[in-house]
Design an enzyme around this catalytic site. Structure first.
Site, mmCIF file in Angstrom:
data_model
loop_
_atom_site.group_PDB
_atom_site.id
_atom_site.type_symbol
_atom_site.label_atom_id
_atom_site.label_comp_id
_atom_site.label_asym_id
_atom_site.label_seq_id
_atom_site.Cartn_x
_atom_site.Cartn_y
_atom_site.Cartn_z
ATOM 1 N N GLY A 116 0.767 -1.231 0.000
ATOM 2 C CA GLY A 116 0.000 0.000 0.000
ATOM 3 C C GLY A 116 0.798 1.280 0.000
ATOM 4 O O GLY A 116 0.236 2.348 0.251
ATOM 5 N N THR B 134 3.290 -0.383 -7.157
ATOM 6 C CA THR B 134 2.700 -0.664 -8.470
ATOM 7 C C THR B 134 2.377 0.617 -9.224
ATOM 8 O O THR B 134 2.641 0.737 -10.421
ATOM 9 C CB THR B 134 1.427 -1.519 -8.303
ATOM 10 O OG1 THR B 134 1.754 -2.721 -7.612
ATOM 11 C CG2 THR B 134 0.832 -1.860 -9.656
ATOM 12 N N SER C 290 16.911 -9.038 16.613
ATOM 13 C CA SER C 290 16.754 -7.683 17.138
ATOM 14 C C SER C 290 15.873 -7.609 18.376
ATOM 15 O O SER C 290 15.721 -6.524 18.946
ATOM 16 C CB SER C 290 16.176 -6.778 16.044
ATOM 17 O OG SER C 290 14.879 -7.183 15.677
ATOM 18 N N LYS D 105 10.661 0.555 11.893
ATOM 19 C CA LYS D 105 10.388 0.283 13.306
ATOM 20 C C LYS D 105 10.003 1.557 14.041
ATOM 21 O O LYS D 105 9.068 1.563 14.867
ATOM 22 C CB LYS D 105 11.612 -0.356 13.954
ATOM 23 C CG LYS D 105 11.908 -1.764 13.447
ATOM 24 C CD LYS D 105 13.170 -2.338 14.068
ATOM 25 C CE LYS D 105 13.443 -3.753 13.566
ATOM 26 N NZ LYS D 105 14.669 -4.336 14.135
#
Length: 807
Positions: free
Chosen positions: A379, A383, A699, A742
């Protein structure tokens, strides 16, 4: 000139015949001539005619105002609109006009009755219409047995034809049987059958009754043979077909007719057409030789042969591919920037990278060669970026999705020996694009699989290698096809699952998730206007405030991209559309209150604050294919013998991180204020919720150590802190990847402070400015730096700006 009004002429009634005989007892010295187009009027027959030419209308007006007599003569050339004396036949029919009707468009409709056969004797006038002197041509009648026999034969043949021809009424058979005069019988037959004009004129000119009857017999025999043959063909074909196979029936009937008429074979015509199509293509020499060789084989094969359809389909594929067809590139960098800015909000670094690529292409005068790969969460516009590049270059655009593809033949095609074989997706995309240099977007390249049918990722190696794809060979075509002019663009959510050799062939451009302000800008400029239009609304019906959009972003979506945000905006538009459809005429303002009313309770809230209220829970940050995410790590202890239990579907690396975290905490029990035997009498259970989702990576080490330390010390972790970093047994915090994703995930979750490894300080420069201003960052060298912030009531740290790899 005049045209007929009906398919056939009508016989006269006795009253009309009497009137015609009275008017035509003695023909005047001169008669006006009405030229007829594709029509021959016979004596004793009634014919409706349409009059359209100006001089013909004037002629009819003069005739109707006078004795109503005229001469009807057929023209030799039907395309001649203004015939002179030399353009008409010498023999015609004297006729009387019985009725005339004026049509609103200015034309006339008349009903004429033929009286006698006449021949032009002298030309009198040319203008305003033809006028000439005529002499009567009476029939030469001899009552002989031959005439009687011919008359009966004509009646018999005509009756049989009436039974076969749908356009002739059955009453004609009775009328023909009651005609005793052989001349009248000939006129009846000639005027009702659909004969050529030349044949009808020939019958009119024959004055000898016996000769005319013989000519009519020949015509009737010929027509009868054709009609019977048609009936025979239809019955033969019908018997071979099942019910409902109309199309096949028509083809068979056409074939049978062509065979009877001796016309050419349709298969040969099809071969000639196929040869023309192939010869018209700009084929490379090797391809042309192969195509002509297969075409020669096809021409020698019968259509029932098993190979016929295979070769025919193969040649069709060759003929439909765009050999040598290219579009001209537009390498205007200023226009490219305008197109990218119009189609996408922000993404400045990505746009700059695309402009740089086009700049190099402009200098090389060839945009092809380098393979671009957009990597980012769902999203974020991967594309649509490919579509914008195609629009910028003014190239054709093709898209193919390889997500879930496990068969190598999907890429390279199937060999022709298999039933239903066809080329691979690459060749099909070029066929659809109708160009040798389109922009082809290969979507979800990170989701290709492999099984016993082959590895499609390995097949992609040749497709995406500029040094090899000049002679790409599809299994179906088995011919070299030049892919070097194609601009390939790939998309992926992560590069972890893309094979190294394939990744090495691509120039990776990373797209990170959007911040709240970026999502707001996208919603204002693109999503809201799009949804308003798609729901049949306008700005007069709905007004969505910025505060309402921010509320939707914060409380009803939590994603890296904007797909769910667009769905929620669509929900608001549907609610508004319903009110407008029910008659609410005023503009509907959509504010925060209206959002909560229409979308219901919030979907996302301060989960971190609630989850970390108890000791033993720490908030970690993870990087997934869908972008960054918040990860809660829970630790719990119970009486035991120091055993460690790990749940949550963790991978091997993450399990080792949990073991390392526990080992560090046990080795620093005294520092943490624990009794020496605490771990001897307690088992520890570490769980990472969302157990159905696989998790892995190093992590989470510092987060696990913090959760265990929180558990054993009985101190909750600060509820506004998220952390990430790999932990060593000596307590050092090592760098990780995916910092931007993150940190944005922490911001979406409402966290205010983030703990990062100090070696990731350079990644802060890649963060959006609004994120650097809103968030506080702690750069940790060791686990003590982490504990200092995690167990503090408030914390502050350095800040800086985005971008990072993955860990």
């Amino acid at each position: 000139m005049t045209e007929p009004e009906q398919e056939y002429q009508v016989m006269v009634t006795s009253e009309e015949q009497e009137e015609a005989e009275r008017l035509g007892d003695e023909l005047p010295a001169a008669l006006p001539v009405l030229p007829l187009k594709e029509t021959v009027v016979f004596p004793e027959s009634m014919t409706p005619l349409a009059i359209g030419q100006e001089r013909s209308i004037r002629l009819i007006d003069d005739v109707v105002g006078g004795d109503r007599l005229l001469a009807l003569v057929t023209v030799r050339d039907e395309d001649n609109e203004t015939p002179a004396w030399d353009d008409i036949y010498e023999i015609g029919t004297a006729a009387v006009v019985h009725k005339m009707i004026r049509v609103p468009d200015g034309t006339l409709r008349i009903l004429v009755q033929g009286i006698r056969r006449v021949r032009i004797e002298r030309r009198v006038l040319d203008e305003p219409y033809l006028l000439g002197e005529f002499v009567e041509l009476p029939d030469e009648v001899e009552e002989t047995p031959e005439v009687e026999a011919l008359t009966r034969n004509v009646q018999s043949l005509f009756a049989r034809i009436i039974g076969l021809v749908p356009y002739l009424p059955e009453e004609l058979s009775l009328a023909a049987a009651n005609v005793d005069d052989p001349s009248a019988l000939c006129h009846l037959v000639a005027s009702t059958l659909r004969l050529k004009t030349e044949e009808k004129q020939k019958l009119l000119e024959l004055v000898n009754i016996e000769e005319r009857l013989r000519e009519v017999s020949l015509i009737l025999n010929r027509e009868l043979e054709v009609f019977e043959l048609g009936t025979k063909i239809q019955s033969q074909v019908q018997s071979e077909l099942e019910k409902g196979q109309r199309e096949f029936f028509l083809r068979q009937q056409m074939k049978a007719i062509q065979e009877e008429l001796g016309e050419g074979d349709p298969e040969q015509a099809e071969m000639a057409e196929l040869r023309e199509r192939i010869e018209a293509l700009e084929l490379p020499e090797e391809v042309e030789k192969a195509a002509m060789r297969e075409l020669s084989r096809l021409e020698r094969l019968p259509s029932a042969a098993a190979e016929y359809g295979v070769i025919r389909t193969y040649l069709d594929w060759i003929a439909t591919l765009p050999w040598g067809v290219t579009t001209e590139d537009n390498l205007d960098l200023e226009r490219a920037r305008e197109v990218l800015d119009a189609d996408h909000y922000d993404l400045e670094k990505v746009k700059e990278r695309i402009i740089e690529h086009l700049a190099v292409s402009k200098l090389r005068n060839d945009p092809s060669g380098q393979i671009l790969c957009f990597v980012g969460p769902p999203g974020v516009g991967k594309t649509s970026l490919g579509q914008s590049i195609a629009k910028t270059l003014e190239r054709k655009f093709g898209r193919l999705s390889v997500g879930g593809v496990r068969d190598e033949s999907e890429i390279r095609g199937h060999r022709r020996t298999y039933i239903g074989a066809m080329p691979g997706t690459i060749i099909r995309a070029l066929r659809d694009a109708e160009s040798m240099n389109p922009v082809i977007l290969i979507d979800e390249i990170d989701k290709m699989g492999a099984d016993y049918r082959g590895d499609p990722a390995s097949a992609m190696l040749e497709v995406l290698d500029p040094e090899q794809n000049k002679t790409f060979r599809d299994h179906y075509l088995d011919l070299p096809f030049d892919l070097s002019k194609v601009l390939f663009i790939c998309t992926a959510n992560t590069t972890d699952t893309v094979p190294g050799p394939l990744l090495d062939r691509m120039d990776v451009i990373s797209l990170s998730g959007y911040t709240e302000d970026e999502k707001l800008g996208i919603a204002q400029r693109y999503l809201t206007p799009k949804q308003i239009e798609q729901h049949g609304l306008s700005d007069d019906n709905i007004a969505v405030s910025d505060d309402a959009l921010r509320l939707v972003i914060r409380e009803y979506t939590r994603e890296a991209g904007v797909r769910n945000l667009e769905r929620r905006i669509a929900d608001l538009c549907r609610k508004c559309a319903r009110q407008v459809a029910e008659g609410y005429g005023e503009q509907i303002p959509v504010d925060e209150a209206k959002v909560r009313e229409w979308l219901g309770p919030r979907k996302f809230s301060g989960e971190a604050r609630r989850r970390t209220a108890d000791a033993g829970v720490a908030t970690g940050l993870a990087y997934t294919a869908a972008g960054g995410d918040v990860l809660f790590i829970e630790a719990q202890a119970y009486p035991g013998k120091g055993k460690l239990t790990i749940t949550g579907q963790l991978g091997e690396v993450m399990q080792e991180s949990a073991q390392a975290a526990l080992s560090w905490v046990r080795s620093h029990s005294e520092q943490l204020g624990l009794a020496d035997d605490w771990f001897s009498v307690h088992d520890v259970h570490i769980h990472v919720p969302a157990g159905a989702v696989p998790k892995d990576g190093p992590s989470a080490g510092v987060t696990m150590a913090t959760a265990i330390a929180s558990l054993v010390r009985g101190l909750p972790v600060a509820d506004d802190v998220g952390m990430t970093g790999e932990l060593t047994l000596t307590g050092q915090v090592l760098p990780i990847g995916g910092v931007r994703e993150k940190v944005l995930a922490a911001q979406r979750a409402g966290l205010k402070r983030v703990i990062l490894p100090s070696e990731n300080e350079h990644d802060l420069d890649e963060l959006p400015e609004e994120t650097r201003e809103e968030m506080h960052f702690t750069l940790a060298d060791n686990i003590d730096d982490v504990f200092a912030v995690a167990f503090a009531a408030n914390g502050a740290a350095a800040a800086t700006t985005p971008a990072a790899p993955t860990a």
